[in-house]
Design a protein around this motif. Structure first.
Motif, PDB file in Angstrom:
ATOM      1  N   SER A  20       0.830  -1.210   0.000  1.00  0.00           N
ATOM      2  CA  SER A  20       0.000   0.000   0.000  1.00  0.00           C
ATOM      3  C   SER A  20       0.856   1.249   0.000  1.00  0.00           C
ATOM      4  O   SER A  20       0.554   2.229  -0.698  1.00  0.00           O
ATOM      5  CB  SER A  20      -0.924  -0.009   1.218  1.00  0.00           C
ATOM      6  OG  SER A  20      -1.853  -1.078   1.153  1.00  0.00           O
ATOM      7  N   ARG A  45      -9.027  -3.697   3.211  1.00  0.00           N
ATOM      8  CA  ARG A  45      -9.941  -2.594   3.473  1.00  0.00           C
ATOM      9  C   ARG A  45     -10.134  -2.466   4.988  1.00  0.00           C
ATOM     10  O   ARG A  45     -10.007  -3.445   5.731  1.00  0.00           O
ATOM     11  CB  ARG A  45     -11.307  -2.850   2.825  1.00  0.00           C
ATOM     12  CG  ARG A  45     -11.329  -2.695   1.307  1.00  0.00           C
ATOM     13  CD  ARG A  45     -11.260  -1.222   0.933  1.00  0.00           C
ATOM     14  NE  ARG A  45     -11.541  -1.017  -0.482  1.00  0.00           N
ATOM     15  CZ  ARG A  45     -10.630  -1.028  -1.431  1.00  0.00           C
ATOM     16  NH1 ARG A  45      -9.367  -1.266  -1.115  1.00  0.00           N
ATOM     17  NH2 ARG A  45     -10.965  -0.798  -2.697  1.00  0.00           N
ATOM     18  N   ALA A  96      -7.094   1.872   7.721  1.00  0.00           N
ATOM     19  CA  ALA A  96      -8.130   2.185   6.726  1.00  0.00           C
ATOM     20  C   ALA A  96      -7.717   3.302   5.766  1.00  0.00           C
ATOM     21  O   ALA A  96      -7.839   3.138   4.546  1.00  0.00           O
ATOM     22  CB  ALA A  96      -9.448   2.521   7.418  1.00  0.00           C
ATOM     23  N   PRO A  97      -7.223   4.450   6.254  1.00  0.00           N
ATOM     24  CA  PRO A  97      -6.836   5.486   5.290  1.00  0.00           C
ATOM     25  C   PRO A  97      -5.655   5.085   4.424  1.00  0.00           C
ATOM     26  O   PRO A  97      -5.542   5.534   3.275  1.00  0.00           O
ATOM     27  CB  PRO A  97      -6.511   6.697   6.171  1.00  0.00           C
ATOM     28  CG  PRO A  97      -6.269   6.155   7.529  1.00  0.00           C
ATOM     29  CD  PRO A  97      -7.131   4.937   7.641  1.00  0.00           C
ATOM     30  N   TYR A  99      -5.067   1.970   3.288  1.00  0.00           N
ATOM     31  CA  TYR A  99      -5.630   1.104   2.258  1.00  0.00           C
ATOM     32  C   TYR A  99      -6.470   1.908   1.255  1.00  0.00           C
ATOM     33  O   TYR A  99      -6.433   1.642   0.044  1.00  0.00           O
ATOM     34  CB  TYR A  99      -6.492   0.008   2.887  1.00  0.00           C
ATOM     35  CG  TYR A  99      -5.744  -0.953   3.783  1.00  0.00           C
ATOM     36  CD1 TYR A  99      -4.400  -1.256   3.563  1.00  0.00           C
ATOM     37  CD2 TYR A  99      -6.384  -1.571   4.860  1.00  0.00           C
ATOM     38  CE1 TYR A  99      -3.725  -2.144   4.380  1.00  0.00           C
ATOM     39  CE2 TYR A  99      -5.711  -2.466   5.685  1.00  0.00           C
ATOM     40  CZ  TYR A  99      -4.378  -2.742   5.443  1.00  0.00           C
ATOM     41  OH  TYR A  99      -3.710  -3.633   6.256  1.00  0.00           O
ATOM     42  N   ASP A 100      -7.219   2.884   1.754  1.00  0.00           N
ATOM     43  CA  ASP A 100      -8.047   3.696   0.856  1.00  0.00           C
ATOM     44  C   ASP A 100      -7.166   4.491  -0.105  1.00  0.00           C
ATOM     45  O   ASP A 100      -7.461   4.583  -1.307  1.00  0.00           O
ATOM     46  CB  ASP A 100      -8.931   4.654   1.661  1.00  0.00           C
ATOM     47  CG  ASP A 100     -10.049   3.942   2.413  1.00  0.00           C
ATOM     48  OD1 ASP A 100     -10.317   2.764   2.094  1.00  0.00           O
ATOM     49  OD2 ASP A 100     -10.643   4.558   3.318  1.00  0.00           O
ATOM     50  N   ARG A 101      -6.092   5.079   0.417  1.00  0.00           N
ATOM     51  CA  ARG A 101      -5.192   5.841  -0.446  1.00  0.00           C
ATOM     52  C   ARG A 101      -4.537   4.932  -1.484  1.00  0.00           C
ATOM     53  O   ARG A 101      -4.379   5.298  -2.654  1.00  0.00           O
ATOM     54  CB  ARG A 101      -4.125   6.558   0.386  1.00  0.00           C
ATOM     55  CG  ARG A 101      -3.204   7.439  -0.444  1.00  0.00           C
ATOM     56  CD  ARG A 101      -2.174   8.147   0.405  1.00  0.00           C
ATOM     57  NE  ARG A 101      -1.206   7.229   0.975  1.00  0.00           N
ATOM     58  CZ  ARG A 101      -0.034   7.635   1.491  1.00  0.00           C
ATOM     59  NH1 ARG A 101       0.284   8.920   1.514  1.00  0.00           N
ATOM     60  NH2 ARG A 101       0.805   6.762   2.005  1.00  0.00           N
ATOM     61  N   ALA A 103      -5.820   2.186  -2.752  1.00  0.00           N
ATOM     62  CA  ALA A 103      -6.825   1.814  -3.758  1.00  0.00           C
ATOM     63  C   ALA A 103      -6.992   2.930  -4.780  1.00  0.00           C
ATOM     64  O   ALA A 103      -7.126   2.674  -5.989  1.00  0.00           O
ATOM     65  CB  ALA A 103      -8.155   1.504  -3.074  1.00  0.00           C
ATOM     66  N   GLU A 104      -6.985   4.172  -4.299  1.00  0.00           N
ATOM     67  CA  GLU A 104      -7.087   5.305  -5.222  1.00  0.00           C
ATOM     68  C   GLU A 104      -5.857   5.382  -6.113  1.00  0.00           C
ATOM     69  O   GLU A 104      -5.973   5.633  -7.328  1.00  0.00           O
ATOM     70  CB  GLU A 104      -7.248   6.598  -4.424  1.00  0.00           C
ATOM     71  CG  GLU A 104      -8.556   6.689  -3.647  1.00  0.00           C
ATOM     72  CD  GLU A 104      -8.567   7.826  -2.647  1.00  0.00           C
ATOM     73  OE1 GLU A 104      -7.557   8.569  -2.583  1.00  0.00           O
ATOM     74  OE2 GLU A 104      -9.568   7.980  -1.916  1.00  0.00           O
TER      75      GLU A 104
END
Length: 408
Positions: A20, A45, A96-97, A99-101, A103-104
């Motif tokens: 990540s 996630r 979480a942030p 993994y979110d970053r 994914a983006e």
């Protein structure tokens, strides 16, 4: 299933924290048009872990932090010491942030994702063929970054674990000091072999992570972790009946002087714990993973191979081996060792040392703060152990030609 493998420039095998961070770094620094594949059976996630680390403010991580502190406490039965960390800070980052970053970034980079577990990595020196566990070819890559957990190349002379359980607790009224974290509280009952401590990472005056940690050779039972946590909550003077446990976190991190192979073949590079990012004396990993990700992305942007520097200087790995041996053999007590480290050095020096960023002169100052005679014995024991291991390897029979196999 693809009839033929997908050709890419870079394959990330494993999709956890290390991968990540690499995806985010490539999004910021990587060369345009880089063909990327991510191979992992689970698309990460949500909140599955919390990383705590120290560093200077003003990095790409700042917008994602849950909390940070410029002061921390180290507590022993003899008293409480408040450490000012400036210009560093201790920070908390939840998954979480991250993994979110990632994914983006993955979407912007146009990465191809395979929801499969990787098996063999067949490296011919020019390209790497990534197979799944059944042997089917998934990807042919110019480089592979492999962050899957794996054991060291050979067992260490000392092999411990950092293992822990934490409760995310909430209270109705102001309870915690959000301006100060408890880094290590050694008033916990100490194990017969190893060292234990509690810590408190407050996000607000009513919400905090309260955790019990051991550095020792073996795991505890679930009931033992919960008993230790209940005892630590009582030690903090908190009313257990008034606490609401919102989440539970568990973790196990290797602490060993066994060697991890960062580059097992010409075009395969290991990251994370498998690539030596875990500090043997503390189990801290995140800062080294972040450095590795930045180095990989900047190298690719400059047209160089994605080879990060060793996570820690060789002299630090030796010092860690000596410290682990001293603790394991009972030459020095864990509480005494860590208490002297913080008592006799500026906090900023200790944190930079634990992060592998101190000079040789500062390393000598850190060494002088440790108990001299017990550590000298550990140095001698480490030297004897290294010599014995080298002699055993020299005497081992050579492998029979043609009997080996290439492994990932």
């Amino acid at each position: 299933m693809n009839a033929s493998p997908v050709d890419v420039d870079l394959a990330l095998v494993g999709g956890g924290g290390a991968a990540s961070l690499v995806l985010a770094a490539l999004d910021r620094h990587g060369p345009p048009g880089l063909r990327i594949a991510v191979i992992d059976p689970v698309h990460k996630r949500g909140q599955d872990r919390t990383w705590a680390f120290w560093g200077t403010p003003g990095t790409d991580l700042d917008p994602m932090l849950s909390a940070s502190w410029s002061q921390v406490e180290v507590v022993t039965p003899a008293g409480r010491r408040v450490l000012a960390l400036d210009p560093l800070r201790y920070a908390m980052l939840r998954s979480a942030p991250v993994y979110d970053r990632a994914a983006e970034a993955e979407e912007r980079l146009g990465a191809v994702r395979f929801g499969a577990a990787a098996g063999a990595l067949d490296d011919d020196g020019e390209r790497v063929l990534v197979r799944d566990v059944d042997g089917a070819a998934l990807v042919r890559a110019g480089w592979v970054l492999d962050s899957r957990p794996r054991a060291p190349r050979r067992p260490g002379r000392t092999s411990w674990l950092q293992h822990f359980r934490g409760w995310w607790v909430e209270t109705d009224g102001p309870t915690f000091d959000p301006g100060r974290a408890v880094l290590m509280d050694f008033r916990t009952p100490q194990p017969a072999r190893g060292v234990s401590f509690g810590y408190v990472l407050p996000v607000s005056d009513r919400y905090a992570l309260v955790e019990y940690t051991e550095f020792s050779p073996a795991l505890l039972t679930d009931e033992a972790y919960d008993t230790a946590l209940r005892g630590y909550v009582d030690l903090l003077g908190l009313d257990r009946a008034a606490l609401r446990v919102r989440e539970v976190e568990n973790g196990v991190i290797p602490m060993t002087d066994g060697p991890f192979v960062a580059r097992p073949s010409p075009r395969v590079v290991r990251l994370g714990t498998a690539g030596g990012a875990t500090r043997p004396s503390t189990g801290f990993t995140f800062s080294a993973m972040h450095r590795q990700a930045e180095q990989v992305a900047r190298a690719l942007a400059a047209g160089r191979p994605p080879l990060p520097r060793p996570a820690y200087p060789g002299r630090h790995r030796w010092m860690d081996a000596v410290a682990l041996r001293a603790l394991d053999r009972g030459r020095v007590g864990g509480v005494e060792f860590f208490a002297r480290l913080f008592d006799r050095n500026p906090a900023e020096r200790v944190l930079r040392f634990l992060d592998g960023a101190t000079t040789v002169a500062e390393d000598l100052a850190v060494m002088r703060s440790s108990p001299l005679l017990p550590m000298t014995g550990a140095v001698v024991g480490d030297a004897v152990g290294r010599l014995g291991g080298r002699l055993r390897r020299d005497r081992a029979p050579a492998p029979v030609s043609g009997a080996g196999s290439r492994r990932p």
